[in-house]
Motif scaffolding. Sequence first.
Motif, PDB file in Angstrom:
ATOM      1  N   UNK A 159      27.185 -37.367  85.697  1.00 11.82           N
ATOM      2  CA  UNK A 159      27.451 -38.050  84.329  1.00 11.82           C
ATOM      3  C   UNK A 159      28.728 -39.067  84.899  1.00 11.82           C
ATOM      4  N   UNK A 160      29.269 -38.964  86.008  1.00 13.79           N
ATOM      5  CA  UNK A 160      30.216 -39.956  86.329  1.00 13.79           C
ATOM      6  C   UNK A 160      29.876 -40.972  86.666  1.00 13.79           C
ATOM      7  N   UNK A 161      28.859 -41.308  87.074  1.00  9.82           N
ATOM      8  CA  UNK A 161      28.266 -42.754  87.058  1.00  9.82           C
ATOM      9  C   UNK A 161      28.219 -43.329  85.649  1.00  9.82           C
ATOM     10  N   UNK A 162      27.692 -42.465  84.804  1.00 12.50           N
ATOM     11  CA  UNK A 162      27.565 -42.989  83.570  1.00 12.50           C
ATOM     12  C   UNK A 162      28.890 -43.724  82.828  1.00 12.50           C
ATOM     13  N   UNK A 163      29.972 -42.822  83.287  1.00  7.91           N
ATOM     14  CA  UNK A 163      31.483 -43.098  82.848  1.00  7.91           C
ATOM     15  C   UNK A 163      31.884 -44.467  83.438  1.00  7.91           C
ATOM     16  N   UNK A 164      31.472 -44.830  84.619  1.00  9.10           N
ATOM     17  CA  UNK A 164      31.719 -46.038  85.442  1.00  9.10           C
ATOM     18  C   UNK A 164      30.916 -47.017  84.652  1.00  9.10           C
ATOM     19  N   UNK A 165      29.842 -46.600  84.463  1.00 15.04           N
ATOM     20  CA  UNK A 165      28.685 -47.768  84.024  1.00 15.04           C
ATOM     21  C   UNK A 165      29.292 -48.465  82.607  1.00 15.04           C
ATOM     22  N   UNK A 166      29.585 -47.767  81.873  1.00 19.30           N
ATOM     23  CA  UNK A 166      29.815 -48.126  80.327  1.00 19.30           C
ATOM     24  C   UNK A 166      31.497 -48.928  80.513  1.00 19.30           C
ATOM     25  N   UNK A 167      32.185 -48.111  81.359  1.00 22.88           N
ATOM     26  CA  UNK A 167      33.457 -48.991  81.724  1.00 22.88           C
ATOM     27  C   UNK A 167      33.210 -50.623  82.236  1.00 22.88           C
ATOM     28  N   UNK A 168      32.468 -50.454  83.167  1.00 18.68           N
ATOM     29  CA  UNK A 168      31.914 -51.588  83.672  1.00 18.68           C
ATOM     30  C   UNK A 168      31.112 -52.499  82.722  1.00 18.68           C
ATOM     31  N   UNK A 169      30.394 -52.064  81.854  1.00 19.83           N
ATOM     32  CA  UNK A 169      29.855 -52.960  80.970  1.00 19.83           C
ATOM     33  C   UNK A 169      30.810 -53.511  79.933  1.00 19.83           C
ATOM     34  N   UNK A 170      31.722 -52.767  79.456  1.00 16.44           N
ATOM     35  CA  UNK A 170      32.890 -53.081  78.900  1.00 16.44           C
ATOM     36  C   UNK A 170      34.005 -54.300  79.283  1.00 16.44           C
ATOM     37  N   UNK A 171      34.328 -53.948  80.618  1.00 15.55           N
ATOM     38  CA  UNK A 171      35.164 -54.888  81.250  1.00 15.55           C
ATOM     39  C   UNK A 171      34.473 -56.359  81.611  1.00 15.55           C
ATOM     40  N   UNK A 172      33.070 -56.054  81.977  1.00 16.32           N
ATOM     41  CA  UNK A 172      32.472 -57.294  82.385  1.00 16.32           C
ATOM     42  C   UNK A 172      31.699 -57.757  81.174  1.00 16.32           C
ATOM     43  N   UNK A 173      30.220 -57.399  80.945  1.00 14.97           N
ATOM     44  CA  UNK A 173      29.436 -57.754  79.699  1.00 14.97           C
ATOM     45  C   UNK A 173      28.253 -56.885  79.938  1.00 14.97           C
ATOM     46  N   UNK A 174      27.631 -56.842  78.743  1.00 14.02           N
ATOM     47  CA  UNK A 174      26.360 -56.177  78.700  1.00 14.02           C
ATOM     48  C   UNK A 174      25.172 -57.005  78.889  1.00 14.02           C
ATOM     49  N   UNK A 175      24.816 -57.996  77.852  1.00 12.20           N
ATOM     50  CA  UNK A 175      23.839 -58.807  78.077  1.00 12.20           C
ATOM     51  C   UNK A 175      24.221 -60.430  77.758  1.00 12.20           C
ATOM     52  N   UNK A 176      25.295 -60.254  76.922  1.00 12.34           N
ATOM     53  CA  UNK A 176      25.783 -61.520  76.529  1.00 12.34           C
ATOM     54  C   UNK A 176      27.238 -61.879  77.009  1.00 12.34           C
ATOM     55  N   UNK A 177      27.641 -63.302  77.269  1.00 13.03           N
ATOM     56  CA  UNK A 177      29.022 -63.452  78.051  1.00 13.03           C
ATOM     57  C   UNK A 177      29.725 -63.368  76.749  1.00 13.03           C
ATOM     58  N   UNK A 178      31.029 -62.502  77.171  1.00 12.78           N
ATOM     59  CA  UNK A 178      31.972 -62.394  76.141  1.00 12.78           C
ATOM     60  C   UNK A 178      33.488 -62.162  76.892  1.00 12.78           C
ATOM     61  N   UNK A 179      34.351 -62.148  76.184  1.00 10.26           N
ATOM     62  CA  UNK A 179      35.635 -61.744  76.808  1.00 10.26           C
ATOM     63  C   UNK A 179      35.661 -60.206  77.392  1.00 10.26           C
ATOM     64  N   UNK A 180      36.452 -60.047  78.400  1.00 13.96           N
ATOM     65  CA  UNK A 180      36.585 -58.852  78.945  1.00 13.96           C
ATOM     66  C   UNK A 180      37.107 -57.762  78.070  1.00 13.96           C
ATOM     67  N   UNK A 181      36.945 -56.455  77.869  1.00 16.41           N
ATOM     68  CA  UNK A 181      37.397 -55.451  76.872  1.00 16.41           C
ATOM     69  C   UNK A 181      37.872 -54.442  77.801  1.00 16.41           C
ATOM     70  N   UNK A 182      38.930 -53.891  77.398  1.00 16.55           N
ATOM     71  CA  UNK A 182      39.671 -52.848  78.407  1.00 16.55           C
ATOM     72  C   UNK A 182      39.172 -51.475  78.127  1.00 16.55           C
ATOM     73  N   UNK A 183      38.553 -51.021  79.536  1.00 16.13           N
ATOM     74  CA  UNK A 183      37.842 -49.796  79.586  1.00 16.13           C
ATOM     75  C   UNK A 183      38.236 -49.503  81.117  1.00 16.13           C
ATOM     76  N   UNK A 184      38.593 -48.079  81.284  1.00 22.53           N
ATOM     77  CA  UNK A 184      38.530 -47.451  82.544  1.00 22.53           C
ATOM     78  C   UNK A 184      37.683 -46.336  82.749  1.00 22.53           C
ATOM     79  N   UNK A 185      37.324 -46.095  83.810  1.00 23.51           N
ATOM     80  CA  UNK A 185      36.674 -44.708  84.236  1.00 23.51           C
ATOM     81  C   UNK A 185      37.579 -44.097  85.021  1.00 23.51           C
ATOM     82  N   UNK A 186      37.688 -42.705  84.442  1.00 21.05           N
ATOM     83  CA  UNK A 186      38.843 -41.870  85.516  1.00 21.05           C
ATOM     84  C   UNK A 186      38.028 -41.639  86.721  1.00 21.05           C
TER      85      UNK A 186
END
Length: 197
Positions: free
Chosen positions: A52-79
């Motif tokens: 599940x560690x890869x899933x934590x990294x994945x959601x943090x990456x989606x928030x920092x970058x974007x999901x499907x629509x370009x938008x400002x960065x959102x603060x998230x980190x994966x431990x």
Amino acid sequence: MQEIVKEIYTESIQAHIAAGEVLPSALESAAFTIAQNLINGNKLICCGFQSCQMLAQHIATLLVNCYETERPCLPAIALNTEVTNLSTYAEQSEHDVFARQVRAFAQQGDMLLAIAINGNEKSIISAVESALTKDMTVIVLVGNDGGELAGLLGPNDVEIRVPSKRPSRIIESHLLSLHCLSELIDLTLFPQDETHA
């Protein structure tokens, strides 16, 4: 062998349908809670046990970058689990690897998103306990009966529990749930003009 493949796909589809029946309310609540947290200037701290560690990294990456629509960065980190290599202390206390990072990095108002399979993973339980001592809101993705994690959560926390006992199906459902969360968060924070959808 092809029949086995078909059985795996069928089982996965059935697990997704079952999850789709029971998870919409929890996903909506989690997305709103995360969005409100981000609006207030806080961050989302994510952790996951083993696969599940890869899933934590994945959601943090989606928030920092974007999901499907370009938008400002959102603060998230994966431990990170790699800190275990930096300390002899960690060898004695692997279950504390996320908890120590929560204590080090979390600030008032931050949230913890913890991803587990059966809810009895010691490193995730310790991380949630650390978050609760800091009055953090906790969102847990888990399967089966929720395990020990289910008993830790309070009324402001959100449990997204996949109705499955099989780890593979739980992980697959977690991934879809995280994509749902990403889309709902984006729609909440950056509503799109429906005429252009």
